[in-house]
Design a protein around this motif. Structure first.
Motif, PDB file in Angstrom:
ATOM      1  N   ALA A  11      31.827 -62.187 -49.050  1.00 55.49           N
ATOM      2  CA  ALA A  11      30.888 -62.401 -50.153  1.00 55.49           C
ATOM      3  C   ALA A  11      31.617 -62.483 -51.494  1.00 55.49           C
ATOM      4  O   ALA A  11      31.310 -63.342 -52.332  1.00 55.49           O
ATOM      5  CB  ALA A  11      29.862 -61.277 -50.176  1.00 55.49           C
ATOM      6  N   ILE A  12      32.588 -61.591 -51.702  1.00 56.79           N
ATOM      7  CA  ILE A  12      33.371 -61.597 -52.939  1.00 56.79           C
ATOM      8  C   ILE A  12      34.116 -62.920 -53.090  1.00 56.79           C
ATOM      9  O   ILE A  12      34.122 -63.538 -54.163  1.00 56.79           O
ATOM     10  CB  ILE A  12      34.343 -60.401 -52.955  1.00 56.79           C
ATOM     11  N   ALA A  13      34.758 -63.377 -52.015  1.00 57.92           N
ATOM     12  CA  ALA A  13      35.526 -64.620 -52.065  1.00 57.92           C
ATOM     13  C   ALA A  13      34.617 -65.814 -52.359  1.00 57.92           C
ATOM     14  O   ALA A  13      34.969 -66.696 -53.157  1.00 57.92           O
ATOM     15  CB  ALA A  13      36.270 -64.818 -50.754  1.00 57.92           C
ATOM     16  N   GLU A  14      33.456 -65.837 -51.740  1.00 55.02           N
ATOM     17  CA  GLU A  14      32.538 -66.964 -51.939  1.00 55.02           C
ATOM     18  C   GLU A  14      31.976 -66.967 -53.363  1.00 55.02           C
ATOM     19  O   GLU A  14      31.878 -68.024 -53.991  1.00 55.02           O
ATOM     20  CB  GLU A  14      31.408 -66.896 -50.918  1.00 55.02           C
ATOM     21  N   TYR A  15      31.628 -65.792 -53.863  1.00 51.57           N
ATOM     22  CA  TYR A  15      31.107 -65.718 -55.223  1.00 51.57           C
ATOM     23  C   TYR A  15      32.164 -66.162 -56.230  1.00 51.57           C
ATOM     24  O   TYR A  15      31.858 -66.864 -57.206  1.00 51.57           O
ATOM     25  CB  TYR A  15      30.640 -64.299 -55.528  1.00 51.57           C
ATOM     26  N   TRP A  16      33.401 -65.750 -56.008  1.00 52.63           N
ATOM     27  CA  TRP A  16      34.493 -66.133 -56.906  1.00 52.63           C
ATOM     28  C   TRP A  16      34.697 -67.646 -56.914  1.00 52.63           C
ATOM     29  O   TRP A  16      34.906 -68.262 -57.958  1.00 52.63           O
ATOM     30  CB  TRP A  16      35.771 -65.410 -56.504  1.00 52.63           C
ATOM     31  N   LYS A  17      34.616 -68.274 -55.751  1.00 52.00           N
ATOM     32  CA  LYS A  17      34.909 -69.702 -55.647  1.00 52.00           C
ATOM     33  C   LYS A  17      33.754 -70.582 -56.098  1.00 52.00           C
ATOM     34  O   LYS A  17      33.968 -71.678 -56.631  1.00 52.00           O
ATOM     35  CB  LYS A  17      35.277 -70.045 -54.199  1.00 52.00           C
ATOM     36  N   THR A  18      32.518 -70.123 -55.899  1.00 57.64           N
ATOM     37  CA  THR A  18      31.362 -70.989 -56.155  1.00 57.64           C
ATOM     38  C   THR A  18      30.460 -70.500 -57.288  1.00 57.64           C
ATOM     39  O   THR A  18      29.617 -71.251 -57.777  1.00 57.64           O
ATOM     40  CB  THR A  18      30.500 -71.111 -54.888  1.00 57.64           C
ATOM     41  N   GLY A  19      30.607 -69.229 -57.680  1.00 57.30           N
ATOM     42  CA  GLY A  19      29.742 -68.676 -58.713  1.00 57.30           C
ATOM     43  C   GLY A  19      28.382 -68.254 -58.199  1.00 57.30           C
ATOM     44  O   GLY A  19      27.506 -67.849 -58.977  1.00 57.30           O
ATOM     45  N   LYS A  20      28.205 -68.328 -56.893  1.00 60.97           N
ATOM     46  CA  LYS A  20      26.947 -67.885 -56.292  1.00 60.97           C
ATOM     47  C   LYS A  20      27.226 -67.442 -54.863  1.00 60.97           C
ATOM     48  O   LYS A  20      28.282 -67.748 -54.288  1.00 60.97           O
ATOM     49  CB  LYS A  20      25.903 -68.995 -56.304  1.00 60.97           C
ATOM     50  N   ALA A  21      26.281 -66.716 -54.304  1.00 61.84           N
ATOM     51  CA  ALA A  21      26.462 -66.216 -52.948  1.00 61.84           C
ATOM     52  C   ALA A  21      25.105 -65.876 -52.353  1.00 61.84           C
ATOM     53  O   ALA A  21      24.115 -65.703 -53.075  1.00 61.84           O
ATOM     54  CB  ALA A  21      27.376 -64.989 -52.933  1.00 61.84           C
ATOM     55  N   GLU A  22      25.073 -65.768 -51.047  1.00 55.65           N
ATOM     56  CA  GLU A  22      23.881 -65.305 -50.354  1.00 55.65           C
ATOM     57  C   GLU A  22      23.776 -63.789 -50.516  1.00 55.65           C
ATOM     58  O   GLU A  22      24.597 -63.150 -51.163  1.00 55.65           O
ATOM     59  CB  GLU A  22      23.952 -65.686 -48.872  1.00 55.65           C
ATOM     60  N   ARG A  23      22.781 -63.179 -49.889  1.00 51.11           N
ATOM     61  CA  ARG A  23      22.566 -61.733 -50.001  1.00 51.11           C
ATOM     62  C   ARG A  23      23.619 -60.969 -49.208  1.00 51.11           C
ATOM     63  O   ARG A  23      23.902 -61.297 -48.056  1.00 51.11           O
ATOM     64  CB  ARG A  23      21.188 -61.363 -49.477  1.00 51.11           C
ATOM     65  N   LEU A  24      24.221 -59.972 -49.847  1.00 51.26           N
ATOM     66  CA  LEU A  24      25.076 -59.021 -49.148  1.00 51.26           C
ATOM     67  C   LEU A  24      24.170 -57.873 -48.733  1.00 51.26           C
ATOM     68  O   LEU A  24      23.788 -57.034 -49.548  1.00 51.26           O
ATOM     69  CB  LEU A  24      26.214 -58.545 -50.051  1.00 51.26           C
ATOM     70  N   ARG A  25      23.800 -57.860 -47.467  1.00 54.56           N
ATOM     71  CA  ARG A  25      22.785 -56.933 -46.972  1.00 54.56           C
ATOM     72  C   ARG A  25      23.417 -55.593 -46.598  1.00 54.56           C
ATOM     73  O   ARG A  25      24.536 -55.545 -46.066  1.00 54.56           O
ATOM     74  CB  ARG A  25      22.081 -57.549 -45.763  1.00 54.56           C
ATOM     75  N   VAL A  26      22.704 -54.515 -46.903  1.00 52.91           N
ATOM     76  CA  VAL A  26      23.197 -53.160 -46.644  1.00 52.91           C
ATOM     77  C   VAL A  26      22.150 -52.414 -45.817  1.00 52.91           C
ATOM     78  O   VAL A  26      20.978 -52.345 -46.192  1.00 52.91           O
ATOM     79  CB  VAL A  26      23.455 -52.399 -47.963  1.00 52.91           C
ATOM     80  N   PHE A  27      22.605 -51.857 -44.685  1.00 55.54           N
ATOM     81  CA  PHE A  27      21.710 -51.140 -43.779  1.00 55.54           C
ATOM     82  C   PHE A  27      22.156 -49.685 -43.651  1.00 55.54           C
ATOM     83  O   PHE A  27      23.350 -49.384 -43.670  1.00 55.54           O
ATOM     84  CB  PHE A  27      21.728 -51.778 -42.385  1.00 55.54           C
ATOM     85  N   SER A  28      21.178 -48.795 -43.532  1.00 56.78           N
ATOM     86  CA  SER A  28      21.460 -47.385 -43.290  1.00 56.78           C
ATOM     87  C   SER A  28      20.268 -46.774 -42.562  1.00 56.78           C
ATOM     88  O   SER A  28      19.120 -47.122 -42.861  1.00 56.78           O
ATOM     89  CB  SER A  28      21.697 -46.633 -44.604  1.00 56.78           C
ATOM     90  N   PRO A  29      20.523 -45.880 -41.611  1.00 55.51           N
ATOM     91  CA  PRO A  29      19.416 -45.197 -40.941  1.00 55.51           C
ATOM     92  C   PRO A  29      18.548 -44.390 -41.910  1.00 55.51           C
ATOM     93  O   PRO A  29      17.387 -44.105 -41.620  1.00 55.51           O
ATOM     94  CB  PRO A  29      20.120 -44.266 -39.942  1.00 55.51           C
ATOM     95  N   MET A  30      19.098 -44.043 -43.067  1.00 50.64           N
ATOM     96  CA  MET A  30      18.388 -43.206 -44.030  1.00 50.64           C
ATOM     97  C   MET A  30      17.460 -43.984 -44.962  1.00 50.64           C
ATOM     98  O   MET A  30      16.556 -43.415 -45.557  1.00 50.64           O
ATOM     99  CB  MET A  30      19.395 -42.440 -44.885  1.00 50.64           C
ATOM    100  N   PHE A  31      17.699 -45.287 -45.114  1.00 52.39           N
ATOM    101  CA  PHE A  31      16.990 -46.051 -46.130  1.00 52.39           C
ATOM    102  C   PHE A  31      16.485 -47.376 -45.571  1.00 52.39           C
ATOM    103  O   PHE A  31      16.928 -47.835 -44.519  1.00 52.39           O
ATOM    104  CB  PHE A  31      17.909 -46.333 -47.327  1.00 52.39           C
ATOM    105  N   ASP A  32      15.594 -48.000 -46.326  1.00 50.43           N
ATOM    106  CA  ASP A  32      15.196 -49.365 -46.015  1.00 50.43           C
ATOM    107  C   ASP A  32      16.365 -50.300 -46.298  1.00 50.43           C
ATOM    108  O   ASP A  32      17.291 -49.956 -47.051  1.00 50.43           O
ATOM    109  CB  ASP A  32      13.999 -49.784 -46.875  1.00 50.43           C
ATOM    110  N   GLU A  33      16.314 -51.483 -45.719  1.00 44.30           N
ATOM    111  CA  GLU A  33      17.368 -52.469 -45.987  1.00 44.30           C
ATOM    112  C   GLU A  33      17.484 -52.713 -47.487  1.00 44.30           C
ATOM    113  O   GLU A  33      16.498 -52.812 -48.207  1.00 44.30           O
ATOM    114  CB  GLU A  33      17.056 -53.786 -45.275  1.00 44.30           C
ATOM    115  N   ASP A  34      18.734 -52.807 -47.949  1.00 44.46           N
ATOM    116  CA  ASP A  34      19.007 -53.020 -49.363  1.00 44.46           C
ATOM    117  C   ASP A  34      19.993 -54.175 -49.487  1.00 44.46           C
ATOM    118  O   ASP A  34      20.424 -54.751 -48.481  1.00 44.46           O
ATOM    119  CB  ASP A  34      19.585 -51.733 -49.970  1.00 44.46           C
TER     120      ASP A  34
END
Length: 236
Positions: A11-34
């Motif tokens: 995600a970092i590499a793509e954002y650097w090269k294009t100035g935009k990126a898709e969602r970097l999704r974060v999952f945890s058993p403790m929380f809703d998807e972020d």
């Protein structure tokens, strides 16, 4: 780190090269998807939260930027003439930092770094979380013994996540796992790149002070944040 298991690096590499990126999704058993906003990783000094700016202002001497990501903190220090080394376990993040102009970058795990000592060690954006669990704290301080120069300082931020377990009446319902409540697990995904689950540690200030004292160090809170977060300075 294997590229197929490195969603943040991709995600970092793509954002650097294009100035935009898709969602970097974060999952945890403790929380809703972020999700993690990628532009946050490319902030300049003026756009950083107070505790990060205070940490950069306190940095002195040979400085190590741990888990440097896109290199925003290292670049800010370079502009001030600070001798900074950035490390990250992500090959794609390391390549991005080099392309962005970070002068000294190593694809390196903090716990296996050897042969050098630093006057300042930075672990920002909840950076002390790389310790993972309380059981690994002795290993963490053993590593500090090796790489922190005499008279040196570790500047790290963390968050007391007790608010997650607070009831309306002000009482707390902590998980009945027997583990410290700040020990969490996460997993990230970017497009079709899925990372391995990893442990991440959030430490409340009082616990951090107690543990550092047990290992011969001293922790002082040098800046509070706005959301139960804080910046700590750890010295021998």
């Amino acid at each position: 780190m294997n590229r197929k298991q490195d969603p943040m690096g991709r995600a970092i590499a793509e954002y650097w090269k294009t100035g935009k990126a898709e969602r970097l999704r974060v999952f945890s058993p403790m929380f809703d998807e972020d999700e993690m906003p990628l532009d946050v990783l490319f902030r300049d000094y003026e756009s950083m939260p107070t505790i990060e700016r205070v940490a950069l202002d306190l940095a002195r001497g040979r400085t190590l930027d741990v888990g440097a990501g896109s290199g925003c903190h290292s670049l800010a220090l370079q502009q001030r003439g600070v001798d900074v080394t950035a490390i990250d376990i992500s090959q794609q993040s390391v390549q991005t930092m080099r392309e962005r102009g970070v002068k000294r970058v190593l694809e390196q795990d903090f716990f296996s770094l050897d042969g050098e000592q630093f006057d300042t060690i930075l672990m920002l954006m909840n950076g002390i979380g790389i310790v993972g669990t309380m059981d690994r704290m002795p290993e963490f301080f053993h590593q500090l013994d090796k790489i922190l120069a005499s008279g040196g300082q570790l500047l790290c931020d963390s968050t007391d996540i007790c608010y997650v377990f607070e009831n309306e009446d002000g009482s707390f319902d902590f998980p009945e796992t027997g583990n410290y409540y700040g020990e969490l697990s996460f997993q990230m995904q970017y497009r079709d790149t899925i990372g391995l689950p990893f442990s991440w540690l959030y430490v409340d200030p009082d616990t951090l002070k107690r543990i550092t004292a047990e290992h011969g160090y001293r922790a002082e809170i040098v800046a509070p944040g706005n959301n139960y977060d804080y910046l700590a300075r750890i010295t021998k």
